[in-house]
Design a protein around this motif. Structure first.
Motif, short mmCIF file in Angstrom:
data_model
loop_
_atom_site.label_atom_id
_atom_site.label_comp_id
_atom_site.label_asym_id
_atom_site.label_seq_id
_atom_site.Cartn_x
_atom_site.Cartn_y
_atom_site.Cartn_z
N ILE A 119 0.86 -1.18 0.00
CA ILE A 119 0.00 0.00 0.00
C ILE A 119 0.90 1.23 0.00
O ILE A 119 1.72 1.40 0.92
N ILE A 169 1.71 4.84 0.86
CA ILE A 169 1.16 5.66 1.93
C ILE A 169 0.55 6.95 1.41
O ILE A 169 -0.64 7.21 1.57
N ASN A 170 1.36 7.78 0.78
CA ASN A 170 0.87 9.06 0.26
C ASN A 170 1.22 9.28 -1.21
O ASN A 170 0.85 10.31 -1.78
N PRO A 194 -2.53 6.30 -3.98
CA PRO A 194 -2.10 6.01 -2.61
C PRO A 194 -3.21 5.40 -1.77
O PRO A 194 -4.39 5.46 -2.13
N LYS A 195 -2.78 4.79 -0.67
CA LYS A 195 -3.70 4.29 0.38
C LYS A 195 -4.59 3.14 -0.07
O LYS A 195 -5.60 2.85 0.57
#
Length: 296
Positions: free
Chosen positions: A34, A36-37, A70-71
């Motif tokens: 995943i 993150i940003n 992201p995420k």
């Protein structure tokens, strides 16, 4: 093509995070991760990459571009063919972004989540600028940020062009799209206008009229363009000699290849290769194990 479209407001340049070029070995799959940003853009040079993003599966093939947000969990759901080669870059958008179900108008930068690039040689050149700048100790980070933003702008431009073509495929241009795709697939052969027209059971004047109508160019010019696009990839990503590339792409001789290359690119194949000497294939110094700067 995915129906998802990402809309960015590029008020300031994107921030570069990391990038590289990768060639797969046997049984390679994208890692389960995943972001993150950061966003990731993955561009396949040759082969296929199989990636699942949340619950949606993507087959990313030759000259395809995939945008990974992201995420959201994403992973390889199937092994890629051995020696699949692709480019990847992570960046931060530095602003708001939205997810749409279709293209809209406006001044925002729009990128389809998954689509096929149509000016691949330009993407290769811009990506090399990103890699060269990112790995040059004397190049300031702001320069790399501008390079990755330029790359994203070009991808956005090609994405919008692709959407226009995609939405018109059910109209009378669908047969022409098939002809173009067939020509690209057979670009390594000694193609002639007659060979293409015979393959589709039409006359050479009819084929030429189609190219003038949809692309405003001759059939021969289109053949040369796709061959030169293929040659730029080989010049940048392989050590094949220029004579070998001319032979592989079905040119009659090396001299004719030089002539056509310079007509289209403005420089010779040797000058093009020498201007882009660096390679970052599977380079561990730029491969993903880099700290996320937003978390330091």
């Amino acid at each position: 093509m995915s129906k998802k479209v990402y809309k960015f407001k590029l008020a300031v340049p994107f921030s570069f995070y990391k990038a590289g070029q990768y060639q797969t070995d046997n049984h390679w799959k994208h890692k389960d991760i995943i972001n993150i940003n950061d966003f990731e853009i993955l561009i396949v040079i040759s082969g296929q990459v199989f990636i699942q993003i949340a619950n949606e599966k993507f087959v990313v093939s030759n000259h395809d571009c995939l945008l990974i947000p992201p995420k959201i969990r994403h992973f390889g759901y199937k092994s890629s063919p051995i020696n699949t080669e692709f480019l990847w870059v992570h960046f931060y958008s530095n602003g708001l972004f939205n997810v749409l179900n279709e293209m809209d108008s406006g001044k925002n930068q729009l990128i389809n989540q998954h689509f096929t690039l149509f000016k691949f040689s330009r993407i290769i050149l811009l990506f090399r600028q990103v890699l060269d700048s990112a790995n040059d100790p004397d190049s300031p980070l702001i320069a790399t940020n501008f390079f990755v933003s330029s790359l994203a702008l070009e991808i956005s431009k090609q994405s919008m062009h692709y959407s226009t073509i995609y939405n018109n495929r059910m109209k009378d241009s669908s047969r022409f799209e098939t002809i173009k795709n067939w020509t690209r697939i057979h670009s390594h052969e000694k193609l002639t206008v007659k060979k293409i027209s015979d393959a589709f059971g039409i006359t050479t004047p009819t084929l030429n009229r189609m190219f003038h109508k949809y692309l405003n160019c001759t059939t021969v010019h289109f053949i040369n363009i796709i061959k030169i696009e293929e040659s730029t990839e080989l010049l940048l990503t392989t050590d094949i000699t220029i004579k070998g590339i001319a032979y592989e792409l079905g040119f009659y001789n090396e001299k004719y290849f030089f002539k056509i290359f310079k007509q289209i690119m403005g420089i010779t194949p040797s000058e093009f290769r020498n201007a882009n000497p660096k390679t970052y294939l599977n380079n561990q110094t730029v491969d993903p194990e880099i700290s996320d700067p937003t978390r330091i």
